[in-house]
Design an enzyme around this catalytic site. Structure first.
Site, PDB file in Angstrom:
ATOM      1  N   ARG A   1       0.845  -1.197   0.000  1.00 11.10           N
ATOM      2  CA  ARG A   1       0.000   0.000   0.000  1.00 11.10           C
ATOM      3  C   ARG A   1       0.880   1.247   0.000  1.00 11.10           C
ATOM      4  O   ARG A   1       1.534   1.544   1.001  1.00 11.10           O
ATOM      5  CB  ARG A   1      -0.955   0.030   1.200  1.00 11.10           C
TER       6      ARG A   1
ATOM      7  N   ASP B   1      -3.901   2.726  13.859  1.00 11.14           N
ATOM      8  CA  ASP B   1      -3.109   3.454  12.878  1.00 11.14           C
ATOM      9  C   ASP B   1      -3.688   4.852  12.755  1.00 11.14           C
ATOM     10  O   ASP B   1      -4.520   5.274  13.570  1.00 11.14           O
ATOM     11  CB  ASP B   1      -3.015   2.706  11.551  1.00 11.14           C
TER      12      ASP B   1
END
Length: 531
Positions: free
Chosen positions: A168, A451
């Site tokens: 990603r 996150d």
């Protein structure tokens, strides 16, 4: 150790970050020329699309609501399919995610998961060292040369059977300030993607797989088109076959939910499906409707996957993907099992199992977990409910008919705002920002792997609650004074401003929640604090 020699760079490219041992193998002149070429061709369009986001935000602030696009009806109502799914992406029952940290990559690849999303985005603090070392780690993992020596001298290496690797890159909104192209910071998305492609695309293909990606934070099919054009150019420039790249798009912004078919269409030659990026999606809903008080959400723990607007978007995602022959991937189970408290484990695992049961029975083809101990939990549920089939794309979910109104039904979320919820948002935001500033982007907080998305929800809700004077369940209103009082309590409980980087963390959080203007992403101002 930092080298004293300078890198040879192409014309117009400057490296302003330190060059540590090994960095020269990633930042070669040819690799830099490749990513600079991507940047020069596509950065102007990126900037135009980011500006369009801001223009749409003004419309939302003035009371407009998103809707399905009238000028793309032909795409939605015509017959087409995405490209056939590669063999090693057919079964994705359990995907584990984590940063491109060397030790964590080995653990994730060895976890028994079907796939591993190695993250340069929300699970990584983008220090220069983290970014370049992440590319080194990805390169070594692709070649099965990655290893890690533990403090006791034991060495971790890869098992014979490992998870399929997906990368990603960072989102379109981010720059990489340590690499300048023609005097300006390079687009971080294209830097992460391009460096990985340059060093690994041919190797991945030679090993019978391909360069696979997750794409974050897209808000429109035009942003997907930009990615597709970058894919085409990258494959041409590197001499690898068109269609080698496969990308799964995270539907984690509310505007993107109205363009899921169009996003798949734009990427149809490179698509591997869509993923329900739940935490960022909640943040996007807060952000895009920040000025509409009727859309103020309750405590974030009360916004679940069965909340009406969340339920509508996930069901539409499954329907859309399977209609077009693409995988539909479920959202994150962020729980971190505790080896010391079995009672906490059982309560949390009950919730994880219920979440994965719902996803698998709704038609999802797989799901995400944040910890290796949850891989078997998720895989077992999907294997059982899919009857051992690698996916369930044949389930068309023709019973699903989601309206535009249902996708924006935030006012039907119910729940309440509490002091405990406000305190939790303050504490989680401070803890995460502190961790991020210390170079750790995947932080264990209260038995959850957090996150940037969770911190974004937290600070976004605080901003919105203050602006609209949200009423607490005890009758008080949320004000800046109340925030500052509770912030001081929570900061003291964490050791105060002098502890670690909490002084910077509170400065950033105050800016985010007390300024009149809503900052698009917390990582934008926070990035200025990183080396």
């Amino acid at each position: 150790m930092t080298q004293t020699t300078e890198l040879s760079t192409p014309a117009g490219v400057e490296i302003v970050g330190a060059i540590s041992d090994g960095f020269e193998t990633i930042l070669s002149e040819d690799a830099l020329a490749f990513v600079a070429g991507l940047h020069r061709q596509f950065n102007a369009r990126r900037q135009e699309l980011l500006q369009r986001r801001m223009e749409r935000q003004v419309e939302f602030d003035n009371g407009a609501l998103p809707d399905f696009l009238s000028d793309t009806e032909e795409i939605r109502f015509s017959s087409w399919q995405v490209a056939p799914t590669p063999e090693d992406l057919q079964q994705r029952w359990a995907e584990i995610t984590g940063p491109v940290d060397r030790k964590m990559m080995i653990g994730a690849l060895n976890s028994g998961a079907d796939a591993f999303m190695a993250d340069f985005e929300d699970a990584l603090s983008p220090t220069w060292d983290n970014i370049v070392n992440g590319q080194i780690n990805a390169r070594d993992a692709v070649r099965r040369e990655i290893s890690f020596e533990n403090p006791d001298g034991s060495v971790r290496t890869l098992n014979e059977q490992i998870a399929t690797l997906l990368i990603r890159p960072r989102g379109w909104h981010l720059d990489e300030k340590h690499v300048l192209v023609d005097g300006q910071p390079i687009c971080a998305s294209l830097f992460d993607f391009g460096m990985y492609m340059f060093h690994n695309a041919a190797e991945r293909i030679a090993r019978g797989t391909g360069p696979y990606f997750y794409l974050p934070k897209l808000e429109s099919h035009l942003e997907a088109r930009l990615w597709n054009d970058a894919f085409v150019k990258a494959q041409d420039d590197l001499g690898v076959p068109q269609g080698s790249i496969r990308a799964t798009v995270l539907i984690e912004t509310l505007p993107a939910a109205f363009e899921m078919e169009e996003i798949l269409y734009e990427l149809r030659d490179h698509s591997a499906g869509l993923n329900a990026g739940r935490w960022d999606y909640i943040f996007s809903a807060v952000k895009r409707f920040k000025s509409q008080p009727t859309f103020t959400l309750p405590d974030r723990v009360q916004v679940t996957m069965t909340t009406p607007f969340m339920r509508a978007y996930t069901e539409l995602l499954v329907r859309t993907c399977h209609k077009r022959g693409a995988h539909a991937m479920g959202g994150m189970a962020a729980f971190i099992p505790s080896r010391r408290d079995p009672e906490i484990n059982e309560v949390a695992l009950t919730g994880v199992r219920a979440d994965k049961e719902r996803e698998s029975t709704d038609g999802f083809d797989g799901t995400w977990v944040a910890h290796p101990d949850l891989v078997s939990v998720a895989r077992d549920i999907f294997e059982t409910n899919l009857g051992g089939a690698r996916n369930q794309r044949e389930r068309m979910r023709e019973d699903v008919d989601v309206s535009a109104g249902e996708l924006v039904s935030l006012d039907q979320s119910g729940g309440s705002v509490s002091e405990a919820g406000l305190r939790a948002n303050i504490s989680v935001a401070l803890q995460y920002i502190n961790s991020w500033l210390n170079g750790v982007g995947a932080a264990g907080i209260n038995n959850l792997m957090e996150d940037a998305a969770t911190a974004e929800i937290s600070r976004g809700q605080i901003w919105q609650w203050i602006r609209h004077g949200a009423e607490l369940d005890d009758g008080r209103s949320v004000t800046s004074d109340l925030y500052e009082s509770l912030r001081d309590d929570e900061l003291a409980a964490l050791g105060g401003r002098g502890e670690s980087r909490y002084g910077d963390a509170v400065e950033i959080l105050d800016q985010l929640v007390l300024n009149d203007e809503f900052t698009e992403f917390l990582t934008l101002p926070a990035y200025e604090y990183l080396d």
